[in-house]
Design an enzyme around this catalytic site. Structure first.
Site, PDB file in Angstrom:
ATOM      1  N   HIS A  95       1.087  -0.938   0.065  1.00 34.30           N
ATOM      2  CA  HIS A  95      -0.087  -0.312   0.043  1.00 34.30           C
ATOM      3  C   HIS A  95       1.306   1.095   0.274  1.00 34.30           C
ATOM      4  O   HIS A  95       1.779   1.095   0.747  1.00 34.30           O
ATOM      5  CB  HIS A  95      -0.637  -0.003   1.361  1.00 34.30           C
ATOM      6  CG  HIS A  95      -2.455   1.341   1.206  1.00 34.30           C
ATOM      7  ND1 HIS A  95      -1.840   1.992   1.494  1.00 34.30           N
ATOM      8  CD2 HIS A  95      -3.790   0.967   0.561  1.00 34.30           C
ATOM      9  CE1 HIS A  95      -2.496   3.232   1.210  1.00 34.30           C
ATOM     10  NE2 HIS A  95      -4.182   2.304   0.956  1.00 34.30           N
ATOM     11  N   GLU A 165      -4.367   2.293  -7.498  1.00 46.25           N
ATOM     12  CA  GLU A 165      -4.401   2.827  -6.662  1.00 46.25           C
ATOM     13  C   GLU A 165      -3.720   4.059  -6.124  1.00 46.25           C
ATOM     14  O   GLU A 165      -2.859   4.071  -6.235  1.00 46.25           O
ATOM     15  CB  GLU A 165      -4.347   2.696  -5.263  1.00 46.25           C
ATOM     16  CG  GLU A 165      -5.471   0.788  -4.527  1.00 46.25           C
ATOM     17  CD  GLU A 165      -5.781   1.550  -2.931  1.00 46.25           C
ATOM     18  OE1 GLU A 165      -6.922   1.423  -3.210  1.00 46.25           O
ATOM     19  OE2 GLU A 165      -4.721   1.694  -2.725  1.00 46.25           O
TER      20      GLU A 165
HETATM   21  P1  PGA Z   1      -9.792   5.919  -0.175  1.00 48.18           P
HETATM   22  O1  PGA Z   1      -8.037   4.231   0.337  1.00 48.18           O
HETATM   23  O2  PGA Z   1     -10.551   5.322  -0.456  1.00 48.18           O
HETATM   24  O3  PGA Z   1      -9.995   6.886   1.250  1.00 48.18           O
HETATM   25  O4  PGA Z   1      -9.191   6.686  -1.053  1.00 48.18           O
HETATM   26  C1  PGA Z   1      -8.539   4.086  -0.758  1.00 48.18           C
HETATM   27  C2  PGA Z   1      -6.713   2.870  -0.089  1.00 48.18           C
HETATM   28  O5  PGA Z   1      -5.892   3.736   0.317  1.00 48.18           O
HETATM   29  O6  PGA Z   1      -6.659   1.829  -0.249  1.00 48.18           O
END
Ligand code: PGA
Length: 255
Positions: A95, A165
């Site tokens: 992440h 992401e």
């Molecule tokens: P968010 O987080 O939906 O709050 O942007 C997603 C993530 O970082 O996994």
């Protein structure tokens, strides 16, 4: 299981107490009895996993990290095997919030291997910090994938989930911008191409999902037009109503 659409809630370091975690989890469980075609995963902080596991079998639990060693002198760490033994079946790895603290592709690669060895399915997060006009961000994601997946076998690859992401769209990013399904679509196509070059036809079964401020308002658009097999909401997964709505949207699209 492999081909089901999937909604994964990343609770990050929330909520503050086990009591609140049980309340949030319970409120989600109460409202998903009709869900049949969508796989539901919640990744809470380590400490809550064991208790939440007892509340429902319908929600699969995942961790937010795993240390790439089995047992031994690693102060403060938690192994993939320990997580499996208390009931986790998925683990978020790579992440951007962990990478910001110094996690490298090489470390993520070791964690992926250790997770597979322990029976956990990795949710590998990739994504660029910013988009540049010369499209260097494609190469950035390509390197992340190649280095994180080095030495992973064709047999294992279908068990992995790739979460695209883009850091610039994540809710915790200062000055964040909204991503649109077209951003997700072009990257999902690119990721699939890299996976199929590397792993051949086995790559076709890898689920690619999108995360970055996804919520109950844009979930349908991302699922329909973003080229993805699921979503990874962070902030929206901390609100039972919103999270359930996202799950129901996914379910309705699979009828
Ligand atoms: P968010 O987080 O939906 O709050 O942007 C997603 C993530 O970082 O996994």
């Amino acid at each position: 299981m492999e081909n089901k659409k999937i909604i994964i809630g990343n609770w990050k370091m929330n909520p503050r107490s086990l009591k609140e975690a049980e309340k949030l989890f319970g409120a989600i469980v109460k409202n998903i009895s009709s869900i049949k075609k969508t796989e539901i995963v919640i990744c809470p902080p380590f400490l809550y996993l064991e208790k939440l596991k007892k509340i429902s079998k319908k929600i699969i639990l995942g961790a937010q990290d795993a240390f790439p060693g089995e047992v031994g002198a690693f102060t403060g760490e938690i192994s993939a095997e320990m997580l499996y033994n208390i009931g986790a079946r998925y683990v978020i790895l790579g992440h951007s919030e962990k990478r910001a603290l110094g996690e490298t592709n090489e470390m993520v690669n070791k964690k992926i291997k250790a997770s597979f060895f322990a029976g956990l399915r990795p949710i590998l997060c990739v994504g660029e910090r910013a988009r540049d006009l010369s499209h260097g961000y494609f190469n950035f994601v390509k390197i992340q994938l190649e280095e994180c997946l080095a030495g992973i076998s064709k047999n294992s690859i279908s068990k992995i989930i790739i979460a695209y992401e883009p850091i610039w769209a994540i809710s915790s990013t200062p000055d964040r911008k909204d991503a649109i399904p077209a951003d997700s679509l072009e990257m999902a196509i690119f990721i699939r191409k890299i996976l199929s070059d590397k792993f051949g036809s086995d790559a076709g079964r890898v689920r690619i999902i999108y995360g970055g401020s996804v919520n109950e308002k844009d979930a349908e658009d991302f699922l329909q037009n973003g080229g993805v097999d699921g979503l990874l909401p962070g902030k929206a997964s901390l609100d039972a109503k919103k999270f359930v709505e996202i799950i129901k949207i996914c379910e309705a699209l699979n009828q």
